[in-house]
Design a protein around this motif. Structure first.
Motif, PDB file in Angstrom:
ATOM      1  N   GLU A   1     -16.614  53.656  34.433  1.00  0.00           N
ATOM      2  CA  GLU A   1     -16.478  55.076  34.071  1.00  0.00           C
ATOM      3  C   GLU A   1     -15.271  55.580  33.055  1.00  0.00           C
ATOM      4  O   GLU A   1     -15.208  56.616  32.535  1.00  0.00           O
ATOM      5  CB  GLU A   1     -15.852  55.935  35.482  1.00  0.00           C
ATOM      6  CG  GLU A   1     -14.705  55.459  36.100  1.00  0.00           C
ATOM      7  CD  GLU A   1     -14.934  54.474  37.139  1.00  0.00           C
ATOM      8  OE1 GLU A   1     -13.916  54.023  37.808  1.00  0.00           O
ATOM      9  OE2 GLU A   1     -16.083  53.687  37.394  1.00  0.00           O
ATOM     10  N   ASP A   2     -14.933  54.295  32.411  1.00  0.00           N
ATOM     11  CA  ASP A   2     -13.951  54.361  31.427  1.00  0.00           C
ATOM     12  C   ASP A   2     -14.745  54.563  30.229  1.00  0.00           C
ATOM     13  O   ASP A   2     -15.955  54.048  29.917  1.00  0.00           O
ATOM     14  CB  ASP A   2     -12.964  53.125  31.394  1.00  0.00           C
ATOM     15  CG  ASP A   2     -12.104  52.885  32.493  1.00  0.00           C
ATOM     16  OD1 ASP A   2     -11.651  54.365  33.209  1.00  0.00           O
ATOM     17  OD2 ASP A   2     -11.646  51.974  32.781  1.00  0.00           O
TER      18      ASP A   2
ATOM     19  N   GLU B   1     -19.279  48.267  25.769  1.00  0.00           N
ATOM     20  CA  GLU B   1     -19.545  47.208  26.498  1.00  0.00           C
ATOM     21  C   GLU B   1     -21.227  47.174  26.536  1.00  0.00           C
ATOM     22  O   GLU B   1     -21.806  46.243  26.307  1.00  0.00           O
ATOM     23  CB  GLU B   1     -19.104  47.257  27.761  1.00  0.00           C
ATOM     24  CG  GLU B   1     -19.530  46.061  28.696  1.00  0.00           C
ATOM     25  CD  GLU B   1     -19.145  46.068  30.129  1.00  0.00           C
ATOM     26  OE1 GLU B   1     -20.149  45.824  30.903  1.00  0.00           O
ATOM     27  OE2 GLU B   1     -17.879  46.221  30.500  1.00  0.00           O
ATOM     28  N   TYR B   2     -21.691  48.165  26.757  1.00  0.00           N
ATOM     29  CA  TYR B   2     -23.096  48.261  27.186  1.00  0.00           C
ATOM     30  C   TYR B   2     -23.844  48.339  25.786  1.00  0.00           C
ATOM     31  O   TYR B   2     -24.543  47.356  25.714  1.00  0.00           O
ATOM     32  CB  TYR B   2     -23.391  49.870  27.535  1.00  0.00           C
ATOM     33  CG  TYR B   2     -24.970  50.148  28.003  1.00  0.00           C
ATOM     34  CD1 TYR B   2     -25.442  49.915  28.991  1.00  0.00           C
ATOM     35  CD2 TYR B   2     -25.757  50.411  26.583  1.00  0.00           C
ATOM     36  CE1 TYR B   2     -26.685  50.079  29.075  1.00  0.00           C
ATOM     37  CE2 TYR B   2     -27.131  50.833  26.921  1.00  0.00           C
ATOM     38  CZ  TYR B   2     -27.510  50.723  28.306  1.00  0.00           C
ATOM     39  OH  TYR B   2     -29.055  50.948  28.507  1.00  0.00           O
ATOM     40  N   ASP B   3     -23.218  48.799  24.614  1.00  0.00           N
ATOM     41  CA  ASP B   3     -23.697  48.332  23.428  1.00  0.00           C
ATOM     42  C   ASP B   3     -23.565  47.199  22.920  1.00  0.00           C
ATOM     43  O   ASP B   3     -24.555  46.427  22.264  1.00  0.00           O
ATOM     44  CB  ASP B   3     -23.209  49.391  22.289  1.00  0.00           C
ATOM     45  CG  ASP B   3     -23.705  50.867  22.351  1.00  0.00           C
ATOM     46  OD1 ASP B   3     -24.351  51.363  23.389  1.00  0.00           O
ATOM     47  OD2 ASP B   3     -22.756  51.635  21.998  1.00  0.00           O
ATOM     48  N   LEU B   4     -22.501  46.518  23.191  1.00  0.00           N
ATOM     49  CA  LEU B   4     -22.364  45.031  22.993  1.00  0.00           C
ATOM     50  C   LEU B   4     -22.957  44.225  23.506  1.00  0.00           C
ATOM     51  O   LEU B   4     -23.851  43.175  23.036  1.00  0.00           O
ATOM     52  CB  LEU B   4     -20.925  44.798  23.085  1.00  0.00           C
ATOM     53  CG  LEU B   4     -20.267  43.286  22.797  1.00  0.00           C
ATOM     54  CD1 LEU B   4     -20.677  42.831  21.089  1.00  0.00           C
ATOM     55  CD2 LEU B   4     -18.979  43.334  22.894  1.00  0.00           C
TER      56      LEU B   4
ATOM     57  N   ASP C   1     -22.656  46.277  38.137  1.00  0.00           N
ATOM     58  CA  ASP C   1     -21.424  46.698  37.323  1.00  0.00           C
ATOM     59  C   ASP C   1     -20.331  47.295  37.980  1.00  0.00           C
ATOM     60  O   ASP C   1     -19.082  46.923  37.665  1.00  0.00           O
ATOM     61  CB  ASP C   1     -21.869  47.497  36.218  1.00  0.00           C
ATOM     62  CG  ASP C   1     -22.781  46.595  35.340  1.00  0.00           C
ATOM     63  OD1 ASP C   1     -23.149  45.585  35.484  1.00  0.00           O
ATOM     64  OD2 ASP C   1     -22.973  47.242  34.115  1.00  0.00           O
ATOM     65  N   ARG C   2     -20.560  47.871  39.172  1.00  0.00           N
ATOM     66  CA  ARG C   2     -19.617  48.814  39.566  1.00  0.00           C
ATOM     67  C   ARG C   2     -18.687  48.016  40.696  1.00  0.00           C
ATOM     68  O   ARG C   2     -17.426  48.266  40.886  1.00  0.00           O
ATOM     69  CB  ARG C   2     -20.308  49.614  40.737  1.00  0.00           C
ATOM     70  CG  ARG C   2     -20.788  50.894  39.798  1.00  0.00           C
ATOM     71  CD  ARG C   2     -20.716  52.309  40.442  1.00  0.00           C
ATOM     72  NE  ARG C   2     -20.845  53.419  39.704  1.00  0.00           N
ATOM     73  CZ  ARG C   2     -20.031  53.872  38.955  1.00  0.00           C
ATOM     74  NH1 ARG C   2     -18.887  52.950  38.640  1.00  0.00           N
ATOM     75  NH2 ARG C   2     -20.272  54.958  38.224  1.00  0.00           N
ATOM     76  N   GLU C   3     -19.138  46.659  41.051  1.00  0.00           N
ATOM     77  CA  GLU C   3     -18.443  45.882  41.880  1.00  0.00           C
ATOM     78  C   GLU C   3     -17.556  44.732  40.743  1.00  0.00           C
ATOM     79  O   GLU C   3     -16.668  44.200  41.312  1.00  0.00           O
ATOM     80  CB  GLU C   3     -19.219  45.015  42.689  1.00  0.00           C
ATOM     81  CG  GLU C   3     -20.135  45.814  43.518  1.00  0.00           C
ATOM     82  CD  GLU C   3     -21.357  45.067  44.294  1.00  0.00           C
ATOM     83  OE1 GLU C   3     -20.913  43.665  44.182  1.00  0.00           O
ATOM     84  OE2 GLU C   3     -22.309  45.509  44.870  1.00  0.00           O
ATOM     85  N   ASP C   4     -18.033  44.615  39.556  1.00  0.00           N
ATOM     86  CA  ASP C   4     -17.380  43.909  38.787  1.00  0.00           C
ATOM     87  C   ASP C   4     -15.960  44.202  38.311  1.00  0.00           C
ATOM     88  O   ASP C   4     -15.690  45.227  38.033  1.00  0.00           O
ATOM     89  CB  ASP C   4     -18.399  43.459  37.425  1.00  0.00           C
ATOM     90  CG  ASP C   4     -19.485  42.780  37.993  1.00  0.00           C
ATOM     91  OD1 ASP C   4     -19.679  42.263  39.089  1.00  0.00           O
ATOM     92  OD2 ASP C   4     -20.566  42.886  37.094  1.00  0.00           O
ATOM     93  N   ILE C   5     -15.515  42.898  37.776  1.00  0.00           N
ATOM     94  CA  ILE C   5     -14.078  43.425  36.971  1.00  0.00           C
ATOM     95  C   ILE C   5     -14.676  43.195  35.375  1.00  0.00           C
ATOM     96  O   ILE C   5     -15.191  42.187  35.284  1.00  0.00           O
ATOM     97  CB  ILE C   5     -13.031  42.027  37.117  1.00  0.00           C
ATOM     98  CG1 ILE C   5     -12.520  42.258  38.602  1.00  0.00           C
ATOM     99  CG2 ILE C   5     -11.878  42.107  36.247  1.00  0.00           C
ATOM    100  CD1 ILE C   5     -11.812  40.751  39.144  1.00  0.00           C
ATOM    101  N   HIS C   6     -14.349  43.945  34.820  1.00  0.00           N
ATOM    102  CA  HIS C   6     -14.867  44.061  33.357  1.00  0.00           C
ATOM    103  C   HIS C   6     -13.615  43.889  32.516  1.00  0.00           C
ATOM    104  O   HIS C   6     -12.705  44.524  32.506  1.00  0.00           O
ATOM    105  CB  HIS C   6     -15.308  45.433  32.826  1.00  0.00           C
ATOM    106  CG  HIS C   6     -16.520  46.033  33.999  1.00  0.00           C
ATOM    107  ND1 HIS C   6     -17.634  46.084  33.138  1.00  0.00           N
ATOM    108  CD2 HIS C   6     -16.584  46.333  35.204  1.00  0.00           C
ATOM    109  CE1 HIS C   6     -18.642  46.458  33.946  1.00  0.00           C
ATOM    110  NE2 HIS C   6     -18.011  46.695  35.297  1.00  0.00           N
TER     111      HIS C   6
END
Length: 145
Positions: free
Chosen positions: A11-12, A18-21, A42-47
């Protein structure tokens, strides 16, 4: 200016970068697009992103598997910044982050072309090669203890 590492959530605002990269580096060269994939994981992951002058230039995701084990995935660096050590610094930052938070092991599916990179960082191949998204991969892992 030095690279700065920080975590963020889908949500940041950094998630758009990130999506584009991920699309530009990991999917479009294979004729694929993230819009055709299920990104609910992606919601469960550490980005974890690497930022230079406020712009995302490197990233990886860490997916919790339980008992302090995480799967590293979607590792990429912008093409214009590759070969400068940012990928190594990103992986090392992820290992430090997990150690600080009780992580004990990282697993990953390394593209065959990237296996040497991970071997130099202390990861080991743990099984036979396989094909994922149409390209050869190796299962790899590293103990963080």
């Amino acid at each position: 200016m030095d690279i700065q590492f920080k975590t963020f959530r889908p949500e940041d605002p950094a998630y758009k970068e990130e999506y584009d990269l991920r699309n530009r580096v990991l999917r479009h060269p294979l004729g694929l697009d993230l819009k055709d994939e299920d990104l609910s994981r992606d919601r469960e992951d550490i980005h974890l992103g690497g930022f230079l002058d406020g712009h995302l230039i490197a990233l990886l995701l860490l997916h919790p598997l339980g008992d302090g084990v995480y799967q590293m995935r979607q590792v990429c660096v912008t093409p214009e910044m590759q070969g400068r050590g940012y990928g190594r610094k990103l992986v090392e930052a992820s290992e430090a982050l997990l150690k600080e938070n009780g992580g004990c092991k990282i697993t990953l599916h390394a593209r065959q072309s990237a296996a040497g990179f991970y071997l130099k960082l202390g990861y080991r191949i743990t099984g036979e090669g396989f094909t994922e998204i149409g390209i050869p991969h190796f299962p790899m892992e590293k103990d963080l203890r």
